[in-house]
Enzyme design. Structure first.
Site, mmCIF file in Angstrom:
data_model
loop_
_atom_site.group_PDB
_atom_site.id
_atom_site.type_symbol
_atom_site.label_atom_id
_atom_site.label_comp_id
_atom_site.label_asym_id
_atom_site.label_seq_id
_atom_site.Cartn_x
_atom_site.Cartn_y
_atom_site.Cartn_z
ATOM 1 C CE LYS A 1 -9.738 -0.467 0.932
ATOM 2 N NZ LYS A 1 -10.713 0.415 1.568
ATOM 3 C CB CYS A 2 -5.595 -2.439 -6.523
ATOM 4 S SG CYS A 2 -5.039 -2.220 -8.205
ATOM 5 N N GLY A 3 -7.462 -4.286 -8.364
ATOM 6 C CA GLY A 3 -7.497 -5.488 -9.200
ATOM 7 C C GLY A 3 -6.131 -6.154 -9.316
ATOM 8 C CB THR B 1 -4.725 -6.478 -4.416
ATOM 9 O OG1 THR B 1 -5.045 -5.084 -4.435
ATOM 10 C CG2 THR B 1 -4.341 -6.882 -3.010
#
Length: 170
Positions: A35-37, A39
């Site tokens: 759930k990371c930028g 990803t």
């Protein structure tokens, strides 16, 4: 001299796996988050894996929630997310800590071999470590370094042969 092959990691089902299983391969070890930028790097990592896996290249993904809690609590959700959204087929392992007193021993070793800027600690998701065929860490890449920018280093490592002889296995 220690190498990554001296470490054992946990698979998503909780079983232990020795990194000796990857002996002789070029490895890219990555702390990941779903759930990371960053990803979307999963897509590029998978493309690299598809391109070079038959030449002795492996990517080892280690989900981590230490940076803004950007990983699912349940490892099954993580692996399903990676497979469904990015077609990930490279090995993913159990969720770990990469910093602090509960840091996974493998990541403690990786950080000792190649420190970051100003500190050895990992600053964010998708920090990448390139390991040669002898199990030695040759490079550390920042989270924002895209997999495509690492490709030339992977090709260079794949072209090098091991400098030691593997023990005979029956």
């Amino acid at each position: 001299m220690k190498t990554v092959y001296d470490y054992t990691v946990k698979k998503t089902n909780g079983d232990e796996q020795s990194l000796k299983n990857f002996e002789g391969k070029v490895l890219l070890i990555v702390n990941t988050a779903s759930k990371c930028g960053l990803t979307p790097q999963f897509k590029d990592l998978q493309e690299l894996y598809n391109k070079y896996k038959d030449q002795g290249f492996e990517i080892l993904g280690f989900p981590c929630s230490q940076f803004n809690n950007q990983e699912f609590d349940n490892i099954e959700e993580t692996t399903q997310f990676c497979q469904v959204n990015y077609g990930v087929t490279f090995p993913m392992f159990a969720k770990i800590d990469v910093n602090g007193e509960n840091a996974d021993p493998l990541f403690t070793y990786l950080k000792e071999q190649k420190g970051g800027v100003l500190s050895k600690d990992i600053k964010w998701n998708f920090t990448k470590f390139l390991v040669n065929r002898n199990g030695q860490v040759v490079e550390r890449y920042a989270p924002t370094t895209t997999p495509s920018k690492i490709e030339k280093d992977i090709i260079q490592q794949l072209s090098l042969q091991e400098t030691h002889h593997k023990p005979f296995h029956e």
